[in-house]
Design a protein around this motif. Structure first.
Motif, mmCIF file in Angstrom:
data_model
loop_
_atom_site.group_PDB
_atom_site.id
_atom_site.type_symbol
_atom_site.label_atom_id
_atom_site.label_comp_id
_atom_site.label_asym_id
_atom_site.label_seq_id
_atom_site.Cartn_x
_atom_site.Cartn_y
_atom_site.Cartn_z
ATOM 1 N N TRP A 171 0.818 -1.218 0.000
ATOM 2 C CA TRP A 171 0.000 0.000 0.000
ATOM 3 C C TRP A 171 0.856 1.274 0.000
ATOM 4 O O TRP A 171 0.648 2.148 -0.862
ATOM 5 C CB TRP A 171 -1.010 0.016 1.150
ATOM 6 C CG TRP A 171 -1.790 1.290 1.172
ATOM 7 C CD1 TRP A 171 -1.424 2.454 1.794
ATOM 8 C CD2 TRP A 171 -3.001 1.584 0.468
ATOM 9 N NE1 TRP A 171 -2.350 3.449 1.544
ATOM 10 C CE2 TRP A 171 -3.325 2.944 0.728
ATOM 11 C CE3 TRP A 171 -3.841 0.829 -0.358
ATOM 12 C CZ2 TRP A 171 -4.460 3.559 0.192
ATOM 13 C CZ3 TRP A 171 -4.978 1.450 -0.882
ATOM 14 C CH2 TRP A 171 -5.272 2.788 -0.605
ATOM 15 N N PRO A 172 1.837 1.398 0.918
ATOM 16 C CA PRO A 172 2.620 2.648 0.919
ATOM 17 C C PRO A 172 3.352 2.867 -0.402
ATOM 18 O O PRO A 172 3.389 3.985 -0.917
ATOM 19 C CB PRO A 172 3.630 2.436 2.058
ATOM 20 C CG PRO A 172 3.053 1.365 2.897
ATOM 21 C CD PRO A 172 2.275 0.482 1.984
ATOM 22 N N LYS A 173 3.894 1.791 -0.970
ATOM 23 C CA LYS A 173 4.639 1.918 -2.234
ATOM 24 C C LYS A 173 3.719 2.370 -3.360
ATOM 25 O O LYS A 173 4.039 3.254 -4.138
ATOM 26 C CB LYS A 173 5.278 0.572 -2.613
ATOM 27 C CG LYS A 173 6.352 0.090 -1.646
ATOM 28 C CD LYS A 173 6.732 -1.353 -1.995
ATOM 29 C CE LYS A 173 7.584 -1.995 -0.918
ATOM 30 N NZ LYS A 173 9.004 -1.650 -1.040
ATOM 31 N N VAL A 174 2.558 1.722 -3.438
ATOM 32 C CA VAL A 174 1.610 2.061 -4.500
ATOM 33 C C VAL A 174 1.073 3.475 -4.305
ATOM 34 O O VAL A 174 0.957 4.255 -5.252
ATOM 35 C CB VAL A 174 0.459 1.031 -4.537
ATOM 36 C CG1 VAL A 174 -0.686 1.522 -5.411
ATOM 37 C CG2 VAL A 174 0.956 -0.304 -5.049
ATOM 38 N N TYR A 175 0.795 3.803 -3.054
ATOM 39 C CA TYR A 175 0.275 5.149 -2.783
ATOM 40 C C TYR A 175 1.280 6.212 -3.197
ATOM 41 O O TYR A 175 0.925 7.222 -3.814
ATOM 42 C CB TYR A 175 -0.077 5.284 -1.293
ATOM 43 C CG TYR A 175 -0.609 6.655 -0.948
ATOM 44 C CD1 TYR A 175 -1.929 6.991 -1.209
ATOM 45 C CD2 TYR A 175 0.232 7.630 -0.406
ATOM 46 C CE1 TYR A 175 -2.411 8.246 -0.928
ATOM 47 C CE2 TYR A 175 -0.243 8.892 -0.119
ATOM 48 C CZ TYR A 175 -1.568 9.195 -0.378
ATOM 49 O OH TYR A 175 -2.036 10.450 -0.108
ATOM 50 N N ARG A 176 2.565 5.988 -2.868
ATOM 51 C CA ARG A 176 3.596 6.960 -3.268
ATOM 52 C C ARG A 176 3.666 7.068 -4.786
ATOM 53 O O ARG A 176 3.818 8.144 -5.345
ATOM 54 C CB ARG A 176 4.961 6.543 -2.712
ATOM 55 C CG ARG A 176 5.165 6.967 -1.269
ATOM 56 C CD ARG A 176 6.627 6.864 -0.889
ATOM 57 N NE ARG A 176 7.086 5.488 -0.845
ATOM 58 C CZ ARG A 176 7.137 4.757 0.274
ATOM 59 N NH1 ARG A 176 6.783 5.291 1.421
ATOM 60 N NH2 ARG A 176 7.554 3.511 0.235
#
Lengths: 196, 156
Positions: B11-16
């Motif tokens: 999630w954090p990677k995709v969100y960034r």
């Protein structure tokens, strides 16, 4: 000022809250069902109409050939429309999201150009078939009416078809084509950015 | 890997990735959610032909690119409200400036630099966007030069 800025460190310090996965799954299954429902509804509606018209032939046994040709034309119009709609929709819904961006964009561009062509040709063809079919179909019943009633009946049908063919149809088409044209141009621009 | 594990890890990677592309927390949130909806739908079909990371980033990048397609296709109201706690805007100014600079790049450059900053290998980036590895290397170099210049001007 240094030439060596640590972009990666800045990149990663973006603050992020991770949502709950369960909510997401619930929503995802709902969304899938909705799309499927629309496709089924369009099919059921047009097929039911076709069957209804076919039933008229079977039940009232029309005498004139024009009535029978009219019925066939109307059914053909709806079946052709459905056939194209059904081949296009899976393409639109298909998730080629696992391809690399370049192939995906090229595929999307080809699809949108096909869609643009189909929309204009299909919609015009549909109205022509439907109008011819209805006019022929009505002839047998109208010929038994008095002249004022005949004119009134034909007038009503012509009015209804004309409103659809010359007002609502082109209006929808212009809107859709405008959006498609814009999209196609943007896709072309993205494709250009992706040339080696 | 179960969906829950994937979700937590990526999630954090995709969100960034999404916020690098749009620089708008609301749109980025929507794009990230859409990405994971697709991941969830497609996961049973995933066959390890590529690494899971390449696969997920391909979906994320394509979701971002297809953003242009839908002004109304997936209205916000159809997505759950309040799935994500409001993202606090207390980022350092440098962080904000970096994201702003990236969002001003051409679309494909935004994607390439976001993947690079996420520390993906250049080979993997090439596989995701469909360019050659050497092309990706050259582009990353140029984008970093551009960003460095902007930062230097900003500091003065």
């Amino acid at each position: 000022m240094t030439d060596n800025i640590d972009f990666k460190q800045y990149w990663k310090s973006q603050s992020i809250a991770t949502p709950d996965a369960k909510e997401l799954i619930k929503k995802a299954s709902q969304f899938k069902r909705n799309t499927l429902f629309k496709l089924i509804a369009a099919n059921v509606l047009l097929l039911a109409t076709s069957i209804g018209i076919g039933f008229v032939w079977y039940y009232f046994q029309p005498d004139f050939l024009s009535t029978k040709i009219g019925i066939i034309l109307c059914i053909v119009a709806m079946v052709v429309y459905l056939a194209f709609y059904n081949t296009l929709v899976p393409l639109l819904l298909k998730n080629d999201i696992e391809l690399d961006s370049k192939s995906q964009l090229q595929q999307l561009l080809a699809l949108k150009e096909k869609q643009r062509f189909l929309q204009s040709v299909l919609l015009n063809g549909y109205f022509i078939l439907l109008f011819t079919g209805l006019s022929l179909y009505m002839y047998e019943y109208v010929s038994r009416m008095t002249l004022p009633w005949a004119i009134f009946s034909y007038g009503l049908v012509v009015f209804w078809i004309a409103i659809n063919a010359f007002y609502f149809g082109p209006k929808t088409l212009r809107k859709q084509q405008g959006r498609l044209n814009k999209l196609i141009n943007q896709l072309k621009d993205l494709n250009e950015q992706l040339t080696d | 890997m179960t969906f829950e594990e994937i979700h937590t890890t990526y999630w954090p990677k995709v969100y960034r990735q999404c916020i690098g592309y749009m620089n708008d927390p609301d749109i980025a949130k929507d794009l990230a959610q859409e990405t994971f909806i697709k991941v969830w739908q497609q996961l049973p079909k995933f066959r390890n032909e590529s690494s899971i990371s390449t696969w997920i980033f391909r979906i994320a990048v394509n979701t971002c690119l297809r953003q242009i397609e839908k002004d109304k296709k997936m209205p916000k109201s159809e997505l759950p409200m309040g799935l994500v706690a409001e993202v606090s805007v207390d980022n350092e100014p440098e962080v904000q400036f970096l994201y702003q600079c990236i969002s001003e790049l051409p679309e494909i450059d935004r994607i390439i630099i976001s993947l690079e900053l996420e520390e993906l290998k250049q080979k993997e980036i090439a596989e995701i966007v469909g360019l050659s590895e050497s092309n990706v290397r050259v582009r990353i170099h140029r984008i970093k030069e551009k960003l460095t210049k902007k930062f230097q001007q900003h500091d003065r």
